[in-house]
Design an enzyme around this catalytic site. Structure first.
Site, mmCIF file in Angstrom:
data_model
loop_
_atom_site.group_PDB
_atom_site.id
_atom_site.type_symbol
_atom_site.label_atom_id
_atom_site.label_comp_id
_atom_site.label_asym_id
_atom_site.label_seq_id
_atom_site.Cartn_x
_atom_site.Cartn_y
_atom_site.Cartn_z
ATOM 1 C CE LYS A 12 -44.250 7.822 -21.780
ATOM 2 N NZ LYS A 12 -42.973 8.230 -21.183
ATOM 3 C CG HIS A 15 -40.718 13.233 -13.056
ATOM 4 N ND1 HIS A 15 -39.396 12.858 -13.170
ATOM 5 C CD2 HIS A 15 -41.444 12.265 -13.664
ATOM 6 C CE1 HIS A 15 -39.332 11.705 -13.826
ATOM 7 N NE2 HIS A 15 -40.558 11.323 -14.137
#
EC number: 4.1.1.39
Length: 475
Positions: free
Chosen positions: A175, A294
């Site tokens: 992140k 994902h």
């Protein structure tokens, strides 16, 4: 004469519209071991009998259309048609039913999830006679599942490649998900891996944007990975997202990852598509790459209880198409997932033989006939205080992935990784000693924090963080 060429002149052709149930509702049908079975949750329009609605689903997802056609006489519909063989009312719901449909195996191309889904979840979902339709589960017969390679490697091979046993694996999504330069991104990866994580991960949004082109990211991440491996003596990995706008570009990125010597790549299988995913799985098996999957876009498809496709079906489809990891919710974090439902499809991902269990949403017994298993990934809004529950819920064969729960540590990425590794090791040790993680979890984390200042700092930061919202998708 073969069914493809026989002509039924004795019957004759009668033009017009017939009720679907006259042909496709067959309550006396005995399902075959080779049939693909589907359970649909359907909400018929007012005035449409459930038998007609169920038959319409069977027809429109197999050989039927809205009117009689003369070419029906050129084939054997009894051989190829889908059959609605059972209908049950949904307890506690008005005008809602589960329709069970059997499809003959000849309707589907071997080894193609794309073809399977085009039929079973195709145009029928826009059928006007139904207010809503949801595919709850599929039974994939061994005769069909054996036409797929499944996961490129599977759980045991991944354990052997990484030399890590007896505990869940630890991961982290880097992140902020967008905006970092490739060099700063690589530094974040290095700090997390040297702190004790097994994997770091590209966010699903990260492909090849102006702020960080894919090749630059791959190079800096590979450097970080090998440096962390050399310092820790542990095998490390980073999920390099090879998802791209074309399959040719996807394969170019996967090939670059292989040339760099990294152990694992990543694909967004729903937005990327099943055809691309299956091709990538074949490439990964042939070239020794693990494949992390994902599920971006899944909630658009699976979150509404009355319409769409349940994630357990998407999970089965992924196991056939190919992937070694897939995100599967957390039960305790920020993303959707009820415990019984989640554990139901986690077993469908990992286990070889799963019994029918309606209490967990499993409508059919599923035999994968030794197809390799997939590691479920718990990710989304989790931190050190969740570690006991995650360890107890998911067990050893899982990946516990802390993004903000690593990079949000007040002392930085490496201390955040240390805190999570300490918490995990403490939970595994306590479990192996016979302690109850569900009841003693907080105490176990506090005890570990006495010997780890990094863990103590993490516990202080996230002690009040909870995501207590009712799950939308319940049994």
């Amino acid at each position: 004469m073969s069914p493809q060429t026989e002509t039924k002149t004795s019957v004759g052709f009668k033009a017009g519209v017939r009720d679907y149930r006259l042909t496709y509702y067959t309550p006396n049908y005995k399902t075959k071991d080779t049939d693909i079975l589907a359970a649909f949750r359907m909400t018929p329009q007012p005035g449409v009998p459930p038998e007609e609605a169920g038959a319409a689903v069977a027809a429109e997802s197999s050989t039927g259309t809205w009117t009689t056609v003369w070419t029906d006489g050129l084939t054997s519909l009894d051989r190829y048609k889908g059959r609605c063989y059972e209908i049950e009312a949904v307890t506690g719901e008005k005008n809602q039913f589960i329709a069970y449909v059997a499809y003959p195996l000849d309707l589907f191309e071997e080894g193609s999830v794309t073809n399977l889904f085009t039929s079973i979840v195709g145009n029928v979902f826009g059928f006007k006679a139904l207010r809503a339709l949801r595919l709850e589960d599929l039974r994939i017969p061994p005769a069909y599942s054996k036409t797929f390679i499944g996961p490129p490697h599977g759980i045991q091979v991944e354990r052997d490649k990484s030399n890590k046993y007896g505990r869940p694996l630890l991961g982290c999504t880097i992140k902020p998900k967008l905006g970092l330069s490739a060099k700063n991104y690589g530094r974040a990866v290095y700090e997390c891996l040297r702190g004790g994580l097994d994997f770091t991960k590209d966010d699903e949004n990260v492909n090849s944007q102006p702020f960080m082109r894919w090749r630059d990211r791959f190079l800096f991440v590979a450097e970080a990975l090998f440096k962390a491996q050399a310092e820790t003596g542990e095998i490390k990995g980073h999920y390099l997202n090879v998802t791209a706008g074309t399959y040719e570009e996807l394969l170019k990125r996967a090939h670059c990852a292989r040339e760099l010597g990294v152990p694992i790549v990543m694909h967004d299988y729903l937005t990327g598509g099943f055809t691309a995913n299956t091709s990538l799985a074949h490439y990964c098996r042939d070239n020794g790459l693990l494949l992390h999957i994902h599920r971006a876009m899944h909630a658009v498809i699976d979150r509404q209880k009355n319409h769409g496709i349940h994630f357990r079906v998407l999970a089965k489809a992924l196991r056939m198409s190919g992937g070694d990891h897939i995100h599967a919710g957390t039960v305790v974090g920020k993303l959707e997932g009820e415990r019984d439902v989640t554990l139901g499809f986690v077993d469908l991902l990992r286990d070889d033989y799963i019994e029918k269990d309606r209490s967990r949403g499993i409508y059919f017994t599923q035999d994968w006939v030794s197809m390799p298993g997939v590691l479920p990934v718990a990710s989304g809004g989790i931190h050190v205080w969740h570690m006991p529950a995650l360890t107890e819920i998911f067990g050893d064969d899982s990946v516990l992935q802390f993004g903000g729960g690593t990079l949000g540590h007040p002392w930085g990425n490496a201390p955040g990784a240390v805190a999570n590794r300490v918490a995990l090791e403490a939970c595994v040790k306590a479990r192996n000693e016979g302690r109850d993680l569900a009841r003693e979890g907080n105490e176990i984390i506090r005890e570990a924090s006495q010997w780890s200042p990094e863990s103590a700092a993490a516990c202080e930061v996230w002690k009040e963080i909870k995501f207590e919202f009712e799950a939308m998708d319940t049994l």
